[in-house]
Design a protein around this motif. Sequence first.
Motif, PDB file in Angstrom:
ATOM      1  N   VAL A 192       0.832  -1.205   0.000  1.00 19.00           N
ATOM      2  CA  VAL A 192       0.000   0.000   0.000  1.00 19.00           C
ATOM      3  C   VAL A 192       0.865   1.253   0.000  1.00 19.00           C
ATOM      4  O   VAL A 192       0.618   2.211  -0.747  1.00 19.00           O
ATOM      5  CB  VAL A 192      -0.954  -0.001   1.213  1.00 19.00           C
ATOM      6  CG1 VAL A 192      -1.671   1.337   1.335  1.00 19.00           C
ATOM      7  CG2 VAL A 192      -1.960  -1.133   1.092  1.00 19.00           C
ATOM      8  N   ALA A 193       1.906   1.262   0.857  1.00 26.47           N
ATOM      9  CA  ALA A 193       2.803   2.419   0.928  1.00 26.47           C
ATOM     10  C   ALA A 193       3.514   2.643  -0.403  1.00 26.47           C
ATOM     11  O   ALA A 193       3.702   3.780  -0.835  1.00 26.47           O
ATOM     12  CB  ALA A 193       3.828   2.217   2.044  1.00 26.47           C
ATOM     13  N   SER A 194       3.896   1.545  -1.091  1.00 26.40           N
ATOM     14  CA  SER A 194       4.560   1.667  -2.385  1.00 26.40           C
ATOM     15  C   SER A 194       3.625   2.290  -3.417  1.00 26.40           C
ATOM     16  O   SER A 194       4.027   3.179  -4.185  1.00 26.40           O
ATOM     17  CB  SER A 194       5.040   0.299  -2.847  1.00 26.40           C
ATOM     18  OG  SER A 194       5.641   0.378  -4.122  1.00 26.40           O
ATOM     19  N   LYS A 195       2.352   1.830  -3.446  1.00 29.20           N
ATOM     20  CA  LYS A 195       1.396   2.389  -4.405  1.00 29.20           C
ATOM     21  C   LYS A 195       1.117   3.860  -4.120  1.00 29.20           C
ATOM     22  O   LYS A 195       1.024   4.680  -5.039  1.00 29.20           O
ATOM     23  CB  LYS A 195       0.100   1.583  -4.360  1.00 29.20           C
ATOM     24  CG  LYS A 195       0.236   0.168  -4.908  1.00 29.20           C
ATOM     25  CD  LYS A 195      -1.078  -0.582  -4.825  1.00 29.20           C
ATOM     26  CE  LYS A 195      -0.926  -2.004  -5.374  1.00 29.20           C
ATOM     27  NZ  LYS A 195      -2.197  -2.776  -5.288  1.00 29.20           N
ATOM     28  N   VAL A 196       0.967   4.196  -2.838  1.00 31.43           N
ATOM     29  CA  VAL A 196       0.733   5.599  -2.481  1.00 31.43           C
ATOM     30  C   VAL A 196       1.922   6.457  -2.895  1.00 31.43           C
ATOM     31  O   VAL A 196       1.772   7.571  -3.420  1.00 31.43           O
ATOM     32  CB  VAL A 196       0.455   5.725  -0.968  1.00 31.43           C
ATOM     33  CG1 VAL A 196       0.435   7.189  -0.549  1.00 31.43           C
ATOM     34  CG2 VAL A 196      -0.852   5.053  -0.607  1.00 31.43           C
ATOM     35  N   GLY A 197       3.137   5.946  -2.650  1.00 34.09           N
ATOM     36  CA  GLY A 197       4.333   6.683  -3.039  1.00 34.09           C
ATOM     37  C   GLY A 197       4.400   6.906  -4.539  1.00 34.09           C
ATOM     38  O   GLY A 197       4.768   7.992  -5.012  1.00 34.09           O
ATOM     39  N   GLN A 198       4.023   5.883  -5.346  1.00 35.78           N
ATOM     40  CA  GLN A 198       4.022   6.035  -6.794  1.00 35.78           C
ATOM     41  C   GLN A 198       3.004   7.074  -7.240  1.00 35.78           C
ATOM     42  O   GLN A 198       3.269   7.882  -8.135  1.00 35.78           O
ATOM     43  CB  GLN A 198       3.729   4.685  -7.446  1.00 35.78           C
ATOM     44  CG  GLN A 198       4.851   3.666  -7.294  1.00 35.78           C
ATOM     45  CD  GLN A 198       4.482   2.317  -7.862  1.00 35.78           C
ATOM     46  OE1 GLN A 198       3.370   2.130  -8.359  1.00 35.78           O
ATOM     47  NE2 GLN A 198       5.408   1.364  -7.779  1.00 35.78           N
ATOM     48  N   ARG A 199       1.821   7.060  -6.609  1.00 35.11           N
ATOM     49  CA  ARG A 199       0.803   8.065  -6.949  1.00 35.11           C
ATOM     50  C   ARG A 199       1.292   9.473  -6.630  1.00 35.11           C
ATOM     51  O   ARG A 199       1.093  10.410  -7.426  1.00 35.11           O
ATOM     52  CB  ARG A 199      -0.487   7.775  -6.170  1.00 35.11           C
ATOM     53  CG  ARG A 199      -1.183   6.485  -6.566  1.00 35.11           C
ATOM     54  CD  ARG A 199      -1.857   6.636  -7.922  1.00 35.11           C
ATOM     55  NE  ARG A 199      -2.536   5.408  -8.300  1.00 35.11           N
ATOM     56  CZ  ARG A 199      -3.779   5.095  -7.952  1.00 35.11           C
ATOM     57  NH1 ARG A 199      -4.477   5.942  -7.197  1.00 35.11           N
ATOM     58  NH2 ARG A 199      -4.332   3.970  -8.354  1.00 35.11           N
ATOM     59  N   ILE A 200       1.917   9.631  -5.476  1.00 30.29           N
ATOM     60  CA  ILE A 200       2.405  10.964  -5.092  1.00 30.29           C
ATOM     61  C   ILE A 200       3.484  11.431  -6.059  1.00 30.29           C
ATOM     62  O   ILE A 200       3.492  12.594  -6.496  1.00 30.29           O
ATOM     63  CB  ILE A 200       2.937  10.929  -3.637  1.00 30.29           C
ATOM     64  CG1 ILE A 200       1.783  10.696  -2.665  1.00 30.29           C
ATOM     65  CG2 ILE A 200       3.666  12.237  -3.306  1.00 30.29           C
ATOM     66  CD1 ILE A 200       2.218  10.525  -1.224  1.00 30.29           C
ATOM     67  N   ARG A 201       4.420  10.530  -6.418  1.00 29.84           N
ATOM     68  CA  ARG A 201       5.468  10.917  -7.372  1.00 29.84           C
ATOM     69  C   ARG A 201       4.870  11.268  -8.731  1.00 29.84           C
ATOM     70  O   ARG A 201       5.330  12.183  -9.414  1.00 29.84           O
ATOM     71  CB  ARG A 201       6.484   9.787  -7.507  1.00 29.84           C
ATOM     72  CG  ARG A 201       7.399   9.646  -6.291  1.00 29.84           C
ATOM     73  CD  ARG A 201       8.565   8.713  -6.595  1.00 29.84           C
ATOM     74  NE  ARG A 201       8.106   7.337  -6.808  1.00 29.84           N
ATOM     75  CZ  ARG A 201       7.988   6.440  -5.850  1.00 29.84           C
ATOM     76  NH1 ARG A 201       8.293   6.768  -4.584  1.00 29.84           N
ATOM     77  NH2 ARG A 201       7.587   5.208  -6.110  1.00 29.84           N
ATOM     78  N   GLY A 202       3.818  10.532  -9.144  1.00 30.25           N
ATOM     79  CA  GLY A 202       3.158  10.855 -10.404  1.00 30.25           C
ATOM     80  C   GLY A 202       2.518  12.233 -10.374  1.00 30.25           C
ATOM     81  O   GLY A 202       2.613  12.996 -11.344  1.00 30.25           O
ATOM     82  N   LEU A 203       1.851  12.557  -9.254  1.00 27.45           N
ATOM     83  CA  LEU A 203       1.247  13.887  -9.141  1.00 27.45           C
ATOM     84  C   LEU A 203       2.298  14.979  -9.148  1.00 27.45           C
ATOM     85  O   LEU A 203       2.096  16.052  -9.746  1.00 27.45           O
ATOM     86  CB  LEU A 203       0.413  13.956  -7.858  1.00 27.45           C
ATOM     87  CG  LEU A 203      -0.866  13.107  -7.830  1.00 27.45           C
ATOM     88  CD1 LEU A 203      -1.503  13.164  -6.445  1.00 27.45           C
ATOM     89  CD2 LEU A 203      -1.855  13.595  -8.885  1.00 27.45           C
TER      90      LEU A 203
END
Length: 402
Positions: A380-391
């Motif tokens: 979950v933390a990895s997916k959230v981190g990827q979303r934040i980096r994408g934004l």
Amino acid sequence: MNKLPAIDRYIARLILVPLVANLTIAFAILIIDKMRRLFDFVATEGGPVRVVWRMLANLIPEYLSLGIPIGLMLGILLAFRRLATSSELDVLRGVGMSFGRLLRVPYAFAFALALLNLAIVGFVQPYARYAYEGLQFDLRSGALGASIKVGEFTKMGERMTLRIEQSYDEGRSLRGIFVRGVNKDGQTVSATASRGQFMATDDPDTIILRLSQGVLIHESPKFAVPRVLTFDNHDLPIPLPKIEAFRLRGGADRELTIPELIVAGKNQNETLKTRLESRANFHFRIVEVASMFLIPLIAVALAIPPKRSTSALGVFLSIVLLVTQHKINQYAEDLGARGTVDPIIALWVPFLLFAALAVWMYYTLAHVPGGQPIGALERVASKVGQRIRGLIRIFRREPRTA
């Protein structure tokens, strides 16, 4: 056989450095935060600065008891995290070393620090806490000179008023002094002086204010005009305010040692409230110490990230778990002290649940193939981190030109 002690020494070095560093940092943060509030308190009460250092010294045992579990958790966690991220842990596991064998050194640290923490919370901290409360009492009562404040008119007893413009050397050297006193016959003595200092006498209820380079004015209904006298030195006796003696140690449960808590908790001559508070505080201290034996299991389970990952989520969760468990123990102690829940149930049931969590996390890591206790949270933390980096990349993208 020769390799085993060497490995133990290596793991001990890996644990010791972050343990000491984190313990020092946690201790410094707690001390600095308290120091600011103590300076405000002492300044408000008008006490000397040296009292702050004495009060901080008496808080050291309490802050050590809080910092030791944090230092132990982070010391073990960071040591095993380094072994895992550098693939050294895979090598050790490959040559047949189990997690149980690798936990030998962490448990040696846990056992030693648990004994130290037991000595602190059980025997040192109660006396230090009593001394701290005594200093607070002395400040509020004026026993440390706190009743004299610079720049303010201060009543010294019923018949004397004193004002000081400046104070140096923690109240031992005074500047700009005005003092006025009235005796029972209606006579008034007023004095101003450029310098002065307080001096002790054989009478514990009286001190001498030695004035230098000043003027004394004596007024009385018997005098047609006031008498004026200049002086180089003049000794003025000042009665000290009556100070109530500080209470005996044991007025609060935190001031009792562990044997004293056991006696107070069983003493039928004590009130029910006192017995409940004593029992609750006793179990709180024992639970806090016993929890340190679960720290190695949790630290190792949180230290090892998933393969091909360098996530530091375990470091964050370790602090959250420790703080949460400590707050739950405090709340449980309050419930036990009020009699809402029996202290044994209130404190030991959460401990057993915490122990079950620690054992499950360790078992999942050590005995379940590919087991990762916080694998789901890592994903979950990895997916959230990827979303934040994408934004972030979207917001940083430059607008297209026509």
